[in-house]
Design an enzyme around this catalytic site. Structure first.
Site, PDB file in Angstrom:
ATOM      1  N   GLU A 178     -38.995 -13.769  -7.391  1.00  0.00           N
ATOM      2  CA  GLU A 178     -39.085 -12.588  -6.362  1.00  0.00           C
ATOM      3  C   GLU A 178     -38.259 -11.402  -6.665  1.00  0.00           C
ATOM      4  OE1 GLU A 178     -38.087 -14.785  -2.778  1.00  0.00           O
ATOM      5  OE2 GLU A 178     -39.562 -16.282  -2.923  1.00  0.00           O
ATOM      6  N   GLU A 211     -45.942 -22.965  -5.000  1.00  0.00           N
ATOM      7  CA  GLU A 211     -45.223 -23.292  -3.733  1.00  0.00           C
ATOM      8  C   GLU A 211     -46.681 -23.421  -2.477  1.00  0.00           C
ATOM      9  OE1 GLU A 211     -41.885 -20.839  -2.804  1.00  0.00           O
ATOM     10  OE2 GLU A 211     -41.416 -20.796  -4.725  1.00  0.00           O
ATOM     11  N   HIS A 255     -47.980 -18.941  -0.745  1.00  0.00           N
ATOM     12  CA  HIS A 255     -47.537 -19.132   0.709  1.00  0.00           C
ATOM     13  C   HIS A 255     -48.607 -18.122   1.528  1.00  0.00           C
ATOM     14  CE1 HIS A 255     -44.224 -21.470   0.163  1.00  0.00           C
ATOM     15  NE2 HIS A 255     -43.637 -20.679  -0.674  1.00  0.00           N
ATOM     16  N   ASP A 302     -48.751 -23.544   0.482  1.00  0.00           N
ATOM     17  CA  ASP A 302     -49.083 -24.023   1.777  1.00  0.00           C
ATOM     18  C   ASP A 302     -49.936 -23.094   2.700  1.00  0.00           C
ATOM     19  OD1 ASP A 302     -46.985 -22.016   2.011  1.00  0.00           O
ATOM     20  OD2 ASP A 302     -45.439 -23.542   3.153  1.00  0.00           O
TER      21      ASP A 302
HETATM   22  O1  9MR Z   1     -37.816 -24.170   1.348  1.00  0.00           O
HETATM   23  C1  9MR Z   1     -36.833 -23.437   1.053  1.00  0.00           C
HETATM   24  C2  9MR Z   1     -35.964 -23.413   2.481  1.00  0.00           C
HETATM   25  O2  9MR Z   1     -35.634 -24.773   2.631  1.00  0.00           O
HETATM   26  C3  9MR Z   1     -34.597 -22.506   2.264  1.00  0.00           C
HETATM   27  O3  9MR Z   1     -33.970 -22.466   3.350  1.00  0.00           O
HETATM   28  C4  9MR Z   1     -35.160 -21.042   1.740  1.00  0.00           C
HETATM   29  C5  9MR Z   1     -34.211 -20.285   1.702  1.00  0.00           C
HETATM   30  O4  9MR Z   1     -34.477 -18.786   1.424  1.00  0.00           O
HETATM   31  O5  9MR Z   1     -35.985 -21.049   0.465  1.00  0.00           O
HETATM   32  C6  9MR Z   1     -37.152 -21.979   0.713  1.00  0.00           C
HETATM   33  O6  9MR Z   1     -37.757 -22.055  -0.481  1.00  0.00           O
HETATM   34  C7  9MR Z   1     -38.391 -20.751  -1.069  1.00  0.00           C
HETATM   35  C8  9MR Z   1     -38.469 -20.970  -2.455  1.00  0.00           C
HETATM   36  O7  9MR Z   1     -37.113 -21.244  -2.982  1.00  0.00           O
HETATM   37  C9  9MR Z   1     -38.721 -19.445  -3.160  1.00  0.00           C
HETATM   38  N1  9MR Z   1     -40.048 -19.024  -2.436  1.00  0.00           N
HETATM   39  C10 9MR Z   1     -40.028 -19.012  -1.017  1.00  0.00           C
HETATM   40  C11 9MR Z   1     -39.609 -20.482  -0.448  1.00  0.00           C
HETATM   41  C12 9MR Z   1     -39.895 -20.429   1.172  1.00  0.00           C
HETATM   42  O8  9MR Z   1     -38.896 -19.537   1.452  1.00  0.00           O
END
Ligand code: 9MR
Length: 336
Positions: free
Chosen positions: A143, A247, A219, A249
């Site tokens: 990102e 990722e 996402h 969903d």
């Molecule tokens: O699913 C993850 C969540 O438990 C954390 O709190 C969050 C922190 O920003 O990150 C989430 O995972 C992310 C992933 O690492 C990168 N892409 C976006 C995902 C969803 O936010």
């Protein structure tokens, strides 16, 4: 007795055909949480039986794996890797460099450019070396771009010029066999972000920096535009890199309507579209599709956005396969 054994093996075969992982020719993954794997049998069974690839949802990120300057904590990451190995899955590493989930000591870090580079290099190489030979691929950088295509301001962008290329180089030095990804979200609907990623890939390729894959997080939600998703896939495939839907969903209640009542059909159709589009990618570029979380109950969308009425995955909160799962299997069986 022989007949019973034969019938049993036929029914196992038939059931095996009903598993999504068995009707796709590529890896099917999920991001997992080690506490749920250890404590929740229903969750563990789905994680074990339904997937062929695993990603750590959080436990390989900087904040958790490198809590102090002189201390790494591999315990939870190791648990997930051990689970993946025991159940015969590929392990995907997520993520080495991100602006988010950065430990406080890194935020407080003081030093000149050289010191910052040494700090990040040490982080990347210690983690990659620890998992060398056990983790097949890494989301090296996650990102880095804003939706308008500009470089996202971050600790890394602020302190290390060209940090993306350097990170790939350092990861490659530590494990030359790992497939190295740039991972991002929201390329659909944000053409400038998509273009920035393509420009990055072209630049890295021109400079012979080892990048091997693009992670499209996916996402998405029921209102996402198929034409935009298709365009993102086509442009990403044209890079020649491995493509990971990393990722996936599909949110059904993106506006967090508290009165929302679940309606599956648009989501089912979009899941089918996504799998069909992924299936059309040349086989050698198919790294796989990974879901973000296992069931609706443990989806980050519920916790992170405090959106209790969200149902973005293929298993419901009682750990039962949803209609969308069966729709997909049925579609893929007949698509063959
Ligand atoms: O699913 C993850 C969540 O438990 C954390 O709190 C969050 C922190 O920003 O990150 C989430 O995972 C992310 C992933 O690492 C990168 N892409 C976006 C995902 C969803 O936010």
């Amino acid at each position: 007795m022989k007949l019973i054994a034969l019938l049993l093996s036929i029914s196992t075969l038939v059931n095996a055909q009903d598993l999504l992982k068995n009707v796709v020719p590529f890896r099917l993954g999920a991001s997992v949480n080690p506490r749920l794997l250890a404590e929740n049998e229903a969750y563990r069974n789905i994680a074990s039986n339904e997937f062929t690839s695993m990603t750590a949802e959080n436990h390989m990120k900087m904040m958790l794996i490198h809590p102090a300057a002189d201390r790494f904590d591999f315990s939870k990451g190791d648990e997930i890797v051990a689970f993946a190995e025991k159940t015969g899955k590929r392990m995907h590493g997520h993520t080495l460099v991100w602006h988010n989930q950065v430990p406080q000591w890194m935020k407080d870090f003081q030093g000149d450019q050289k010191a910052w580079e040494a700090m990040l290099k040490n982080h990347i190489q210690t983690v990659v070396t620890h998992y060398k030979g056990r983790v097949s691929g890494w989301d090296v950088v996650n990102e880095s771009f804003l939706d308008d295509g500009s470089l996202r301001p971050s600790l890394w962008a602020d302190h290390i010029p060209d940090y993306i290329a350097k990170s790939f180089q350092w990861a490659h030095e530590a494990d030359p066999n790992a497939t190295l990804f740039y991972n991002d979200y929201g390329q659909d609907g944000h053409p400038k972000k998509m273009q920035a990623i393509l420009d990055l890939v072209a630049d890295l390729q021109k400079r012979k920096i080892p990048i091997h894959g693009l992670g499209l997080q996916m996402h998405i939600n029921v209102d996402s535009k198929r034409a935009e998703i298709q365009e993102v896939i086509s442009k990403s495939v044209q890079t020649g890199l491995s493509i990971h839907f990393s990722e996936l969903d599909i949110a059904v209640n993106p506006k967090n309507n508290p009165e929302y009542s679940y309606e599956a059909s648009a989501q089912n159709e979009l899941f089918t579209f996504v799998f069909k589009a992924y299936g059309a990618i040349p086989a050698k570029q198919q790294y796989g599709i990974t879901f973000w979380n296992v069931t609706d109950k443990d989806s980050w969308l519920r916790g992170y956005f405090k959106r209790p009425k969200e149902y973005p995955l293929l298993f419901d909160e009682t750990y039962v396969k949803k209609q969308g799962y069966h729709t997909l299997v049925n579609f893929l069986q007949h698509a063959k």
